[in-house]
Scaffold this active site. Structure first.
Site, short mmCIF file in Angstrom:
data_model
loop_
_atom_site.label_atom_id
_atom_site.label_comp_id
_atom_site.label_asym_id
_atom_site.label_seq_id
_atom_site.Cartn_x
_atom_site.Cartn_y
_atom_site.Cartn_z
NE ARG A 104 -3.85 0.59 1.90
CZ ARG A 104 -5.07 0.60 2.44
NH1 ARG A 104 -5.28 1.26 3.57
NH2 ARG A 104 -6.07 -0.02 1.86
CG HIS A 131 -8.29 0.04 -3.12
ND1 HIS A 131 -7.51 -1.04 -2.77
CD2 HIS A 131 -8.97 0.38 -1.99
CE1 HIS A 131 -7.71 -1.32 -1.49
NE2 HIS A 131 -8.58 -0.48 -1.00
CD GLN A 134 -12.97 -2.05 -1.23
OE1 GLN A 134 -12.22 -1.98 -0.28
NE2 GLN A 134 -14.16 -2.62 -1.16
CG ASP A 225 -13.63 6.05 -1.15
OD1 ASP A 225 -13.61 5.89 0.10
OD2 ASP A 225 -12.58 6.12 -1.84
CB CYS A 266 -14.12 0.97 -0.24
SG CYS A 266 -13.72 2.71 -0.16
NE ARG A 294 -9.93 -5.30 0.00
CZ ARG A 294 -9.18 -4.36 0.57
NH1 ARG A 294 -9.73 -3.32 1.16
NH2 ARG A 294 -7.86 -4.42 0.51
N1 NVA Z 1 -9.99 6.58 -1.49
C1 NVA Z 1 -9.61 6.13 -0.16
C2 NVA Z 1 -9.80 4.65 -0.05
C3 NVA Z 1 -9.53 4.09 1.33
C4 NVA Z 1 -9.69 2.60 1.41
C5 NVA Z 1 -8.19 6.54 0.13
O1 NVA Z 1 -7.33 6.39 -0.75
O2 NVA Z 1 -7.92 7.01 1.23
#
Ligand code: NVA
Length: 308
Positions: A104, A131, A134, A225, A266, A294
């Site tokens: 990540r 992502h 997800q 989101d 998400c 997930r």
């Molecule tokens: N768009 C959000 C997703 C978090 C799972 C982020 O990047 O913070």
């Protein structure tokens, strides 16, 4: 069935056959976990996290454990990726000990650097652009909800970000009609829109991109989101962003107007911002099914990567 994959980096790198195979495998692992409890026996997975995480960290760690493998969490104790040592050296070092790398990161360049220099598979666990874990879990959830996803209409309302990018790329690949509704100034980047258009043209999916919330049309599912992603936080701009996004809040009125029966998020959710508490807590929300999936989706990716 062609499901050979070497990495899991970005949604547009997988074709429809590969995605459908992963979705089917995720559901199979979920329904028959004992059949897979040695699938990663003797394998170790290094997990790099440059950003906070609840679902991703826990679902990978516990999911790998359920497959008989071992997961190692690497936070920022060794310094920022690419600063204390080059991304290429990080990748080469981790390849000496581990059988796969989960990362990540802030920048997709880091994911690409890891994949280029690692001799083991790399999985993108969120970057600034994608992502994919997800999105895959979300299509597992939609398959459970609706069966054949090619008949559904899916809309994403809110910030054009990593989650919406992955969702629309995967929808277009799978032939799912997709509507993206974002405020002006928060649209998806042009390169992702172009890729999605090409995929939709090939699959026959209908793609609608608009900044007009009143143009949302009839939908089966609405997805949202956070309006401010990790790494984009700027306290001085928060009030302005909340006001700008307010008309795009996903709430009971929008569900009724669009005739949607399912709402997705998400998480983490910012209640009373992008989604109301009442809707998030309602029977229409499948958010915890998404969270659980997930793990099964990622396990399907891991099993596939190790069974080349
Ligand atoms: N768009 C959000 C997703 C978090 C799972 C982020 O990047 O913070």
């Amino acid at each position: 069935m062609s499901q050979q994959i070497t990495n899991f980096l970005a949604d547009d790198e997988l074709n429809k056959t590969q995605l459908l195979a992963l979705i089917e495998l995720a559901i199979n692992i979920k329904n028959n976990p004992a059949d897979y409890n040695q699938a990663l026996a003797g394998k170790s997975v290094a997990m790099i996290f440059e950003k906070p995480s609840l679902r991703t960290h826990v679902s990978f760690d516990m999911g790998i454990n359920k497959l008989g493998g071992h997961a190692l969490y690497l936070g920022q104790q060794n310094g920022k990726l690419g600063e204390r040592e080059r991304v290429s050296d990080y990748a080469k070092n981790l390849s000496c000990f581990s059988d796969a790398i989960v990362a990540r990161v802030f920048s997709h360049d880091s994911i690409q650097g890891l994949a280029e220099h690692a001799s083991v598979p790399v999985i993108n666990a969120l970057c600034d652009i994608y992502h994919p874990c997800q999105a895959l879990a979300d299509f597992v959830t939609l398959t459970e909800q609706f069966g054949d996803v090619s008949n559904i209409k899916l809309a994403y309302v809110g910030d054009g970000n990593n989650v919406s990018n992955s969702l629309m790329l995967m929808a277009a690949t799978l032939g799912v009609d997709f509507t993206l509704v974002t405020p002006v100034g928060y649209e998806a980047q042009a390169s992702i829109v172009e890729k999605t258009k090409a995929l939709a043209a090939a699959s026959g999916a209908r793609l609608t991109i608009t900044t007009d919330i009143n143009a949302i049309g009839a939908q089966d599912v609405i997805y949202t989101d956070t309006w401010i992603s990790m790494g984009d936080e700027d306290a001085s701009k928060k009030a302005e962003i909340l006001a700008h996004f307010a008309p795009y809040q996903v709430n009971h009125d929008l569900m009724k107007k669009s005739e949607a029966s399912v709402v997705m998020h998400c998480q983490p959710a910012h209640l009373e911002e992008e989604i109301t508490t009442a809707l998030f807590d309602s029977e229409m929300a499948v958010v915890f099914q998404q969270a659980e999936n997930r793990m099964w989706a990622q396990n399907a990716v891991l099993v596939t990567l190790f069974n080349k």
